[in-house]
Scaffold this active site. Structure first.
Site, PDB file in Angstrom:
ATOM      1  N   GLU A 290       0.638  -1.234  -0.026  1.00 27.39           N
ATOM      2  CA  GLU A 290      -0.113  -0.061  -0.004  1.00 27.39           C
ATOM      3  C   GLU A 290       0.892   1.338   0.009  1.00 27.39           C
ATOM      4  OE1 GLU A 290      -3.363  -0.097  -0.464  1.00 27.39           O
ATOM      5  OE2 GLU A 290      -3.196  -2.352  -0.496  1.00 27.39           O
ATOM      6  N   TRP A 293       1.561   1.842  -3.329  1.00 24.86           N
ATOM      7  CA  TRP A 293       0.421   2.405  -4.178  1.00 24.86           C
ATOM      8  C   TRP A 293       0.773   4.019  -4.151  1.00 24.86           C
ATOM      9  CZ3 TRP A 293      -2.641   1.550  -7.900  1.00 24.86           C
ATOM     10  CH2 TRP A 293      -3.117  -0.017  -8.201  1.00 24.86           C
ATOM     11  N   TRP A 321     -21.005  11.858 -19.211  1.00 29.82           N
ATOM     12  CA  TRP A 321     -21.473  12.092 -17.856  1.00 29.82           C
ATOM     13  C   TRP A 321     -22.741  12.840 -17.945  1.00 29.82           C
ATOM     14  CZ3 TRP A 321     -18.397   9.281 -15.022  1.00 29.82           C
ATOM     15  CH2 TRP A 321     -17.227   8.945 -15.338  1.00 29.82           C
ATOM     16  N   ASN A 356     -10.835   3.324   3.225  1.00 31.49           N
ATOM     17  CA  ASN A 356     -10.217   3.039   1.766  1.00 31.49           C
ATOM     18  C   ASN A 356     -11.447   2.082   1.186  1.00 31.49           C
ATOM     19  OD1 ASN A 356      -8.682   2.897  -0.384  1.00 31.49           O
ATOM     20  ND2 ASN A 356      -8.585   0.822  -0.134  1.00 31.49           N
ATOM     21  N   TRP A 374     -15.992  12.315 -12.534  1.00 31.67           N
ATOM     22  CA  TRP A 374     -15.183  11.947 -11.473  1.00 31.67           C
ATOM     23  C   TRP A 374     -14.341  13.113 -11.004  1.00 31.67           C
ATOM     24  CZ3 TRP A 374     -10.181  12.814 -12.113  1.00 31.67           C
ATOM     25  CH2 TRP A 374      -9.492  13.121 -13.390  1.00 31.67           C
ATOM     26  N   TRP A 397      -9.202   8.274  -8.164  1.00 33.18           N
ATOM     27  CA  TRP A 397     -10.578   8.600  -8.719  1.00 33.18           C
ATOM     28  C   TRP A 397     -10.451   8.167 -10.205  1.00 33.18           C
ATOM     29  CZ3 TRP A 397     -15.229   9.705  -7.195  1.00 33.18           C
ATOM     30  CH2 TRP A 397     -15.502  10.183  -6.110  1.00 33.18           C
TER      31      TRP A 397
HETATM   32  P1  FAD Z   1      -3.258   2.077   4.968  1.00 35.32           P
HETATM   33  O1  FAD Z   1      -4.248   0.935   4.738  1.00 35.32           O
HETATM   34  O2  FAD Z   1      -2.772   2.018   6.487  1.00 35.32           O
HETATM   35  O3  FAD Z   1      -2.179   2.141   4.024  1.00 35.32           O
HETATM   36  C1  FAD Z   1      -0.777   2.899   4.312  1.00 35.32           C
HETATM   37  C2  FAD Z   1      -0.838   4.017   3.460  1.00 35.32           C
HETATM   38  O4  FAD Z   1      -0.411   3.604   2.229  1.00 35.32           O
HETATM   39  C3  FAD Z   1      -1.620   5.109   3.613  1.00 35.32           C
HETATM   40  O5  FAD Z   1      -1.655   5.766   4.666  1.00 35.32           O
HETATM   41  C4  FAD Z   1      -1.484   5.936   2.214  1.00 35.32           C
HETATM   42  O6  FAD Z   1      -0.402   6.709   2.271  1.00 35.32           O
HETATM   43  C5  FAD Z   1      -1.127   4.702   1.460  1.00 35.32           C
HETATM   44  N1  FAD Z   1      -2.093   4.003   0.618  1.00 35.32           N
HETATM   45  C6  FAD Z   1      -2.898   2.992   0.842  1.00 35.32           C
HETATM   46  N2  FAD Z   1      -3.831   2.832   0.021  1.00 35.32           N
HETATM   47  C7  FAD Z   1      -3.316   3.584  -1.249  1.00 35.32           C
HETATM   48  C8  FAD Z   1      -4.056   3.920  -2.416  1.00 35.32           C
HETATM   49  N3  FAD Z   1      -5.027   3.150  -2.797  1.00 35.32           N
HETATM   50  N4  FAD Z   1      -3.607   4.576  -3.217  1.00 35.32           N
HETATM   51  C9  FAD Z   1      -2.372   5.567  -2.741  1.00 35.32           C
HETATM   52  N5  FAD Z   1      -1.541   5.238  -1.424  1.00 35.32           N
HETATM   53  C10 FAD Z   1      -2.292   4.471  -0.686  1.00 35.32           C
HETATM   54  N6  FAD Z   1      -5.127   8.440  -0.162  1.00 35.32           N
HETATM   55  C11 FAD Z   1      -4.312   9.553   0.247  1.00 35.32           C
HETATM   56  O7  FAD Z   1      -3.433   9.651   0.993  1.00 35.32           O
HETATM   57  N7  FAD Z   1      -4.999  10.835  -0.080  1.00 35.32           N
HETATM   58  C12 FAD Z   1      -6.224  11.028  -1.016  1.00 35.32           C
HETATM   59  O8  FAD Z   1      -6.645  12.186  -1.323  1.00 35.32           O
HETATM   60  C13 FAD Z   1      -6.908   9.711  -1.466  1.00 35.32           C
HETATM   61  N8  FAD Z   1      -7.929   9.886  -2.142  1.00 35.32           N
HETATM   62  C14 FAD Z   1      -8.390   8.651  -2.461  1.00 35.32           C
HETATM   63  C15 FAD Z   1      -9.583   8.571  -3.121  1.00 35.32           C
HETATM   64  C16 FAD Z   1     -10.191   7.493  -3.552  1.00 35.32           C
HETATM   65  C17 FAD Z   1     -11.654   7.423  -4.561  1.00 35.32           C
HETATM   66  C18 FAD Z   1      -9.978   6.424  -3.015  1.00 35.32           C
HETATM   67  C19 FAD Z   1     -10.476   4.955  -3.619  1.00 35.32           C
HETATM   68  C20 FAD Z   1      -8.553   6.166  -2.611  1.00 35.32           C
HETATM   69  C21 FAD Z   1      -8.081   7.192  -1.966  1.00 35.32           C
HETATM   70  N9  FAD Z   1      -6.887   7.481  -1.275  1.00 35.32           N
HETATM   71  C22 FAD Z   1      -6.268   8.482  -0.905  1.00 35.32           C
HETATM   72  C23 FAD Z   1      -6.303   5.974  -0.772  1.00 35.32           C
HETATM   73  C24 FAD Z   1      -6.664   5.309   0.564  1.00 35.32           C
HETATM   74  O9  FAD Z   1      -7.830   5.150   0.432  1.00 35.32           O
HETATM   75  C25 FAD Z   1      -6.018   5.955   1.598  1.00 35.32           C
HETATM   76  O10 FAD Z   1      -4.821   6.306   1.304  1.00 35.32           O
HETATM   77  C26 FAD Z   1      -6.312   5.112   2.815  1.00 35.32           C
HETATM   78  O11 FAD Z   1      -7.571   5.028   2.975  1.00 35.32           O
HETATM   79  C27 FAD Z   1      -5.524   5.764   4.048  1.00 35.32           C
HETATM   80  O12 FAD Z   1      -5.843   5.086   5.221  1.00 35.32           O
HETATM   81  P2  FAD Z   1      -4.703   4.352   6.063  1.00 35.32           P
HETATM   82  O13 FAD Z   1      -3.797   5.282   6.140  1.00 35.32           O
HETATM   83  O14 FAD Z   1      -5.246   3.757   7.083  1.00 35.32           O
HETATM   84  O15 FAD Z   1      -4.167   3.419   4.926  1.00 35.32           O
END
Ligand code: FAD
Length: 490
Positions: A290, A293, A321, A356, A374, A397
């Site tokens: 993650e 990602w 859209w 997430n 979107w 997105w």
């Molecule tokens: P954990 O599951 O603990 O993951 C650890 C870290 O990995 C996160 O803190 C984050 O930095 C990174 N990470 C995890 N998943 C993703 C992912 N899919 N993409 C990129 N990085 C990821 N994340 C953001 O940080 N900022 C946003 O603006 C953002 N917008 C999003 C919009 C949508 C529509 C979706 C579906 C996802 C988005 N995410 C975003 C990704 C993800 O949802 C969040 O990073 C995550 O929910 C953060 O929670 P956590 O720190 O507990 O994640």
């Protein structure tokens, strides 16, 4: 802000000081720019510049400004305790930084690299303005594990797909071990004066509602808060991350996203803490992927700077859209009639964060069932997420909408009822955020419109009054989305 007066009397005979420009790296530990700035015992002037004009439409949104205020307060305290108070400034970075450097006689400004298109342009302008005065800007990697430029797929082109990108980074081994914060910093004897935190006007904004009032129940912005959350996560939820991260009703993920966004903790620190925690290897690897990602999103943004606005799959610019302000507002307010989506949108509003799994379900409902662009969803997230991040938000997105390079196929339409039943089977999440449904039995919690009237009555639910009916029928919404997609392909 008034020009900074030169103070040659105290500069005479002093080791040349450095200027450290904080950007998305609001911490003192594992900070290569800070370490470079103080190398050789140089005195330090740390500065943060609020440059909204440079960021334009991508200036931090409301929730992020609330966070930034707390983070700057914490950073200011930490710096002052070590002997080098933080100077706050507002204005164009290419004006403020050269003026400060000249005022204190610094030859070099050290900073972390910025990756957003606006931040890259800002770096160029600062570099040129400093060079005009015979000074330099030294950029360091403070926010990512690896710079997104200068590395690509075997073809030599940037990566467009996550899996090979992640494989390459994992094969490269662990990042360098994090470095501790300096115990003491040599501040300037008479540093120039800056703005107060209040004068930056970050939050609350006069005339706007103070909706973030409750955020501090959930969050502690700043490096200490980041480290505390990291420690809690690696000692607990990391061990079950592979399964629990998908359950929105429990704290199964790290919650580190806003801390990572503002650089209160480095991705290298998170990486090493996870590795050192002794959790089962598979769980740790799932978590590290993650973090990758996030890296991948920055890689995409660097190489495709149009990512925040333009669909990466060109054919999607013709997508039919059906922008509709009322539908968008129902989604924003958590009144779509789909409980798991509404729970997510209300969690977002009340805490500045959304789980997430629910982000994916809620985003899918907006772009597929409701056929809303979107970009409108991304804009709402931008304003309301404390972790709003141009790279991750835009890439995610585009991923959900099916128009990213590595996107979920458009025809894979999330079913908000089944998703709710699968990932919130006990209803803890929906009951917490949609309390008007709390007394419904699990069998109907994710589809209240199917509940017999006596069940609704016993639970105190009046559909269409106390809780909305679905804004669109799931089967019809899905069929309409697929039709729109078919039209696009035709
Ligand atoms: P954990 O599951 O603990 O993951 C650890 C870290 O990995 C996160 O803190 C984050 O930095 C990174 N990470 C995890 N998943 C993703 C992912 N899919 N993409 C990129 N990085 C990821 N994340 C953001 O940080 N900022 C946003 O603006 C953002 N917008 C999003 C919009 C949508 C529509 C979706 C579906 C996802 C988005 N995410 C975003 C990704 C993800 O949802 C969040 O990073 C995550 O929910 C953060 O929670 P956590 O720190 O507990 O994640």
């Amino acid at each position: 802000m008034a020009p900074f007066p030169r103070n040659p009397s105290y500069m005479a005979g002093m080791t040349e000081p450095s200027l450290l420009w904080f950007r998305h790296d609001l911490r003192l530990s594992d900070h290569p720019a800070l370490l470079a700035a103080v190398a050789g015992g140089r005195p330090l002037l740390p500065v943060f510049v609020l440059d909204d004009a440079a960021a334009g439409p991508h200036r931090p949104g409301g929730a992020a400004r609330w966070w930034l205020r707390g983070s700057l307060a914490a950073l200011g305290r930490d710096l002052a305790a070590r002997g080098a108070p933080l100077l706050l400034a507002r204005g164009r970075a290419e004006t403020v930084l050269p003026a400060l450097a000249a005022a204190i006689g610094a030859g070099t400004v050290h900073a972390g690299r910025g990756y957003e298109p606006w931040a890259r342009a800002q770096s160029r302008r600062v570099h040129e303005a400093l060079a005009d005065g015979g000074r330099s800007l030294a950029l360091h990697t403070t926010a990512l594990l690896r710079e997104p430029h200068g590395f690509g797929a075997a073809s030599g082109k940037p990566y467009a797909v996550y899996t090979p990108f992640a494989k390459t980074l994992l094969a490269a081994g662990d990042p360098p071990a994090p470095r501790p914060a300096p115990d003491r910093l040599a501040g300037l004897p008479h540093p120039p004066g800056g703005e107060t935190l209040e004068a930056l006007g970050l939050y609350p904004v006069p005339g706007e509602p103070d909706w973030a009032r409750g955020f501090d129940k959930t969050w502690q912005p700043g490096e200490a808060g980041a480290q505390a959350r990291l420690a809690r996560f690696v000692a607990g939820a990391l061990g079950r991350y592979g399964t629990d991260r998908n359950i929105p009703g429990i704290e199964g993920s790290s919650g580190l996203s806003p801390h990572l966004h503002w650089g209160e903790v480095s991705p290298g620190q998170v990486w090493h803490a996870a590795r050192a925690a002794g959790a089962e290897a598979g769980q740790t690897e799932t978590f590290l992927k993650e973090i990758l990602w996030r890296e991948f999103s920055y890689h995409l943004l660097w190489h495709r700077p149009e990512l925040p606005e333009v669909p990466l799959r060109a054919e999607f610019s013709r997508f039919p859209w059906q922008a509709d302000a009322a539908l968008l507002a129902a989604w924003q307010r958590g009144r779509t009639g789909y409980p798991v989506v509404d729970a997510g949108m209300r969690q977002l509003w009340q805490t500045g964060w959304m789980h997430n799994r629910v982000r994916m379900i809620a985003a899918s409902l907006l772009v597929k069932h409701l056929l809303q662009p979107w970009q409108d969803g991304a804009a709402w997230f931008w304003d309301t997420l404390v972790d709003a991040d141009l790279a991750s938000n835009s890439a995610s997105w585009q991923w959900v909408a099916g128009c990213g390079t590595d996107a979920a196929p458009y025809f894979r339409v999330f079913n908000p009822i089944l998703q709710g039943e699968k990932f919130d089977a006990e209803g803890r999440y929906v009951r917490r955020w949609v309390p008007e449904l709390a007394r419904l039995p699990n069998a109907f919690l994710h589809k209240p419109w199917e509940a017999p009237s006596e069940v609704l009555a016993a639970a105190g639910v009046r559909l269409g009054t106390s809780y909305p009916r679905p804004v669109v029928d799931h089967a019809k919404g899905r069929a309409r989305a697929l039709e729109a997609f078919a039209a696009l392909r035709a």
